[in-house]
Structures are given as C-alpha cells and as structure tokens.
Write a protein that holds these residues in place. Structure first.
Motif, PDB file in Angstrom:
ATOM      1  N   ASN A 167       0.826  -1.216   0.000  1.00 11.33           N
ATOM      2  CA  ASN A 167       0.000   0.000   0.000  1.00 11.33           C
ATOM      3  C   ASN A 167       0.859   1.264   0.000  1.00 11.33           C
ATOM      4  N   TRP A 218      -5.354  -3.129  -3.506  1.00  5.30           N
ATOM      5  CA  TRP A 218      -6.658  -3.505  -2.935  1.00  5.30           C
ATOM      6  C   TRP A 218      -7.799  -2.814  -3.687  1.00  5.30           C
ATOM      7  N   LEU A 247       2.250 -10.464   0.686  1.00  2.00           N
ATOM      8  CA  LEU A 247       1.175  -9.657   0.106  1.00  2.00           C
ATOM      9  C   LEU A 247       0.688 -10.274  -1.212  1.00  2.00           C
TER      10      LEU A 247
END
Ligand SMILES: *[C@@H]1O[C@H](CO)[C@@H](O)[C@H](O)[C@H]1NC(C)=O
Length: 361
Positions: free
Chosen positions: A125, A137, A205
């Motif tokens: 992120n 996301w 991730l």
C-alpha cells in the motif's frame, strides 16, 4: 546470495527461433482460446487507468502512443502497445485491452478483456501512496464492481464461465523496490526492513492477493516477476560509481524476488483448489536484449528513445524535446523506465509461445 548474472546471454539461440512461430499459431486460431484477459498491476500493464487519477504519473500525451493504432496517446507508458495487448491478440481476442476507468469503453468491451492496472503501484500500500495512484486492494474493488456489471450484462451463467475461464495477468513489484524501498523516503520501508525481509513481506502480500482473487472465482493466472531493474536507463544514468553499467544489487534483488515468487506460485497451486497459476518471467530474455541489443535488431540499450533517454518519463517525456529518437524500434527502452513497443512485442511473443499457450490452451 542471489546468483550473479553472466554479462552475456547464455542461450539466445534457444529463445529466438521460437519467437517467430507465434504468428502462424495465432493465424490458425479462429475462436478465442480464453473468453477474456483480465489484468492487474503497474505501468508495465496499465492501458490508461491513471488518466482518471490525480497523479503526476501520466502518459496520455505525445510522443507517448505515437506508434499506437491511430497514433493515440492512451496512457500506456510506451510508443505503442504493451505485452498484454500482444498476448490478447495471440489468444484470438482484441488487439488492445481497454482500461477499466477509460470512459470510451463500457461493459460490452470489457466482457472480453479489461485492465485494472495503475502505473506506479505495487504490492505494498505504501508504494501506491508515493505518487498517489491506485493501490492493489482498490484494483480488486474495481474487479468486484466489474463482476457485478458483467453479471448484469451477460447473466450469471455466462458471467461465471467468463470469470473462471478468463486468463488473469498480474504484473507488478518493480515500484515496491525502486519507488518505495530504495528511494529512501523518510519513514519508508528501508528504515523498517532489510531488503530480504522486504522481499518476504511482498511475497506475503502477493499470496494474500492471489488468495483473495481465488475466493472471487479466479482460476487461471499468469504471474510476472520483476525485470532486470538495475538496467533501466534511469538507474544506469545515476550509477556513477559503476560507470553507468547496470546496478548489480538491483538485478540480484530482482532475481532473488522472482525465485521467491516462483516458489510461492508452486505453493499456491497446491493450496488453492482448481488454481492453475504459472510464472511468466521475462527477466532473462529482457537482460539478453539489454546485453546484446544488436542480436535482436536494436541499436541502443543503455539510454531510451524519448528526450535525452537518460532520466525522462511521464511529463518529462513530452513533445518539446528535440532529442527524441525518430525510430523507437531501434531502442530497447522507450522512456527511462519503460520498454519500447518492439521490446514488448518480443517479450510477449516469447512468453505466449513458451508458457501461456502451452499452459492455457
Ligand atoms: C492496505 O490498505 C487497505 C485499505 O485501507 C487495507 O484494507 C489493507 O489491510 C492494507 N493492507 C496492508 C497489508 O496493510
């Protein structure tokens, strides 16, 4: 320690003859091999989503797109098409894959191919935050919205078929290292992790991301590793100590990360029922093009075509530079961070022929 890369290609003769078989394969295909190609990732696969985002990382102006169909600057970081466009065509689908946020297209177009990628994004992120682009996301949120639109457009049965039989391309990771980890941002990941730990963090991730996609019905996935990122012209320009050679450390990290990703792909195939995921890693071929450009018909690999070719991309690669090269097909790189259309085509044809068609048709 990652293995050191030999400065010369080890087996170009094995790679090359296969590249040119593809056109005959594609020509023999009357019906598409998969119902759709659906794409997640960064600028290596962004076909124009950043046009709709307020970021400085854009390319919807000339000379970007000057060799694209109609000379259109779509927001692709290239003079022409990206690997995913060539792959779509080779699978019997459209010659270009539209960006989900491009208002020129609607669900009718997206039913056979759609791109959720955003230039500048990464697995982390924190990477998307650096240049205010779409985090991974959020790409998944757009994909969920797309699923609903597709169900409304073609009905549940057909939508389920398309979504589970589609080929999903995933290409990102370079920005996590170059824009995030190695850029020494205050409070950045480098203060938190060694590079090995950061690689493992990204792999976790990536595993979470694929697990989420699988829970949404995704089954056929091609994962792309990171390129020899120490050889991007921008990295070479600033490699003063190394006399503008490739940054060895970045290439070693890329090889190590790709190896970890490959092992994660194998694990995910065992864990997730029905998943059919492959690694389509252009690292070696890309490095061969950079080290022996003449072998592939290129003249220049050290600097890019656009502007001085040493550090320009996005708004710095614009129409006002008198230095932009007249023929981008002589250059491995289009701008200081991105391959030319010809490089994209060679990589796409190789990966399609060697990995994607054998696996998914
Ligand atoms: C990334 O951000 C989203 C949205 O805020 C959040 O749901 C997700 O948990 C974050 N991922 C990580 C690994 O922090």
């Amino acid at each position: 320690m990652a293995r050191m890369q030999s400065p010369f290609p080890s087996r170009p003769s094995l790679l090359l003859p296969r590249l040119f078989l593809l056109s005959s394969v594609a020509a023999a295909v009357c019906e598409a091999i998969v119902p759709a190609i659906i794409v997640f990732g960064d600028s290596s696969v962004d076909t124009g989503n950043n046009n709709a985002v307020s970021t400085v990382l854009k390319s919807n102006f000339h000379p970007y797109g000057r060799d694209f169909i109609g000379g259109r600057a779509t927001g692709r970081f290239c003079n022409g098409r990206l690997p995913l466009d060539f792959m779509s065509e080779a699978f019997g689908l459209k010659p270009t894959i539209p960006a989900y946020l491009d208002p020129m297209y609607n669900i009718e177009d997206f039913a056979t191919g759609v791109c959720f990628a955003s230039a500048g994004t990464g697995y982390d992120n924190a990477t998307a935050k650096v240049l205010n682009v779409i985090p991974l996301w959020k790409e998944v949120e757009y994909y969920k919205e797309y699923q609903q639109k597709l169900r409304a457009y073609v009905g549940d049965d057909r939508a389920n078929f398309i979504l589970s039989e589609a080929l999903y391309l995933v290409s990102l990771g370079t920005n996590d290292f170059l824009e995030n980890y190695y850029s020494n941002q205050p409070g950045g990941r480098k203060t938190q992790f060694t590079v090995r730990q950061f690689e493992d963090f990204l792999i976790d991730l990536a595993i979470d991301f694929i697990t989420t996609l699988h829970s949404l019905g995704v089954r056929k996935v091609s994962m792309t590793g990171v390129p020899p990122m120490g050889c991007l012209p921008l990295q070479r320009t600033t490699n003063f100590e190394g006399h503008h050679g490739c940054v060895e450390e970045y290439n070693n990290v890329a090889l190590e990360f790709n190896g970890k990703l490959r092992r994660a792909v194998a694990r995910l195939n065992r864990w997730l029922p029905g998943l059919q995921m492959v690694m389509s890693d252009p690292y070696e071929l890309f490095l061969q093009m950079i080290m022996t450009p003449g072998y592939f018909g290129f003249d220049v690999a050290q600097r890019a075509c656009c502007a001085t070719g040493m550090y320009e991309m996005s708004y710095l690669c614009n129409q006002h530079s008198p230095f932009t090269c007249p023929d981008a097909s002589k250059f491995v790189f289009w701008d200081a961070f991105h391959p030319s259309e010809k490089t994209n085509q060679i990589m796409a044809e190789y990966l399609t022929q060697a990995i994607l068609l054998p696996t998914f048709s």
